[in-house]
Enzyme design. Structure first.
Site: not given
Ligand code: ACO
Length: 327
Positions: A114, A252, A282
């Site tokens: 990204c 970003h 994203n």
């Molecule tokens: N819908 C419903 N529930 C979900 C979903 C979904 N789409 N995805 C995950 N969950 C659940 C999980 O299974 C978990 O359930 P559990 O507690 O029963 O195990 C719960 O929600 C919480 O999951 P977490 O991973 O703790 O959620 P978090 O608050 O960390 O949010 C997220 C997840 C949005 C992915 C966050 O961690 C994030 O934004 N990370 C950065 C990702 C990013 O920016 N990536 C791109 C990088 S740039 C590039 O180069 C592409």
């Protein structure tokens, strides 16, 4: 005297098809409420079956060249920042170069996830500054929908397709790029494990969905909220500028919570932060140039504005650039 280098023109393109969070509820076990609360995303644009990354890139490039008043033959170089190129080789930049008729331009892709657009601007600006080249087309373009695991709710709700382009060239003295910071911390929190030389394509890699995005979301989140502030402050120091002198932050667009945390670290009010993650999700390397282009079209960028581009991504990589807007 060194040359001042900046952005001469901008363009962007997103595919027509929109998939809303409500549509996503029919694909994986998720909800509009969960996606909105955790990410700020409401919808994403998805490429049509016949559209590949170079098509999106080409459309954005045509608009950027027009905005800059630059003809394809004037280009010395085309750089495409992407993690979802049309082919392993040739580069997407070569495909765009050919289609534009940029017959005097060299071309290569830049792999920084990204951060790809900000890395590309850093490279292009120094090539123009040195006098090696005069006009460089840089593009951030992605069709991440093609490498998404549409059964993994942890990742498939997060990404969208799009492209943004800029023509880089000499600008008035005192304007353009004022400070650059780039970095990397190599690791495997975010990767497409198969299809390269480590795990070539096989029936097993396809069955294991190795050709899709694998991500440790929480680790990427922790990294992002740390690094966005740090890299921005380093770029500001190189530009001899304080955060309070900034008129606009272009972060970003990965997650609204990451964006607000970056703004907080720079003590910037949210009305000075460009946010469109709700509309596009994203779009990886395309997110910052799409945001810049939208801001320009909305009349939100004035000549003399101090702005900062602030990105992070797969690699892991990060980069920030401070510019004095020159158009
Ligand atoms: N819908 C419903 N529930 C979900 C979903 C979904 N789409 N995805 C995950 N969950 C659940 C999980 O299974 C978990 O359930 P559990 O507690 O029963 O195990 C719960 O929600 C919480 O999951 P977490 O991973 O703790 O959620 P978090 O608050 O960390 O949010 C997220 C997840 C949005 C992915 C966050 O961690 C994030 O934004 N990370 C950065 C990702 C990013 O920016 N990536 C791109 C990088 S740039 C590039 O180069 C592409």
């Amino acid at each position: 005297m060194t040359r001042a280098v900046g952005i001469l023109g901008l363009g962007h393109y997103v595919p027509e098809k929109i998939i809303t969070n409500t549509d996503m509820e029919k694909i994986v076990e998720t909800s509009d409420e969960w996606i909105t609360e955790r990410t700020g995303i409401k919808q994403r644009h998805i490429a049509a079956p016949e559209e590949a990354t170079s098509d999106l890139a080409y459309n954005a490039a045509v608009e950027a060249l027009k905005d800059a008043g630059v003809a394809p033959e004037e280009l010395d170089l085309v750089i495409v920042g992407t993690a979802s190129s049309d082919y392993i080789f040739p580069s997407t930049a070569c495909l765009v170069q050919a289609r534009l008729g940029a017959k005097n331009a060299a071309a290569f892709d830049l792999a920084a996830g990204c951060s790809g657009f900000v890395y590309s601007l850093a490279v292009a600006s120094q090539m123009v500054k040195s006098g090696l080249y005069n006009k460089i087309l840089i593009i951030g373009a992605e069709t991440l929908s093609r490498i998404m695991n549409w059964t993994d709710r942890n990742t498939c709700v997060l990404f969208g397709d799009g492209a943004g382009a800029a023509v880089v060239g000499e600008v008035e003295e005192g304007y353009g790029v004022l400070g650059i910071d780039m970095g990397a911390d190599g690791g495997k929190f975010l990767l497409q494990p198969a299809g390269g030389s480590r795990n070539p394509a096989s029936e097993e890699t396809v069955a294991a969905k190795g050709h899709t995005i694998h991500m440790n979301g929480q680790e990427v989140f922790k990294f992002a909220i740390q690094i966005m502030g740090k890299t921005a402050k380093r770029a500001l120091a190189k530009a001899n500028m304080k955060p309070e002198e900034l008129d606009m932050l272009f972060p970003h667009q990965a997650n609204y919570r990451i964006i607000t945390s970056a703004a907080k670290r720079l003590k910037m009010p949210m009305d000075k932060v460009w946010v469109n993650v709700d509309k596009y999700a994203n779009t990886s390397a395309a997110s910052i140039p799409i945001a810049l282009c939208e801001a320009q079209k909305a009349g939100a960028l004035k000549k003399g504005d101090n702005i900062i581009l602030d990105g992070f991504g797969a690699g892991l990589t990060w980069a920030a650039i401070v510019l004095k807007w020159s158009k």
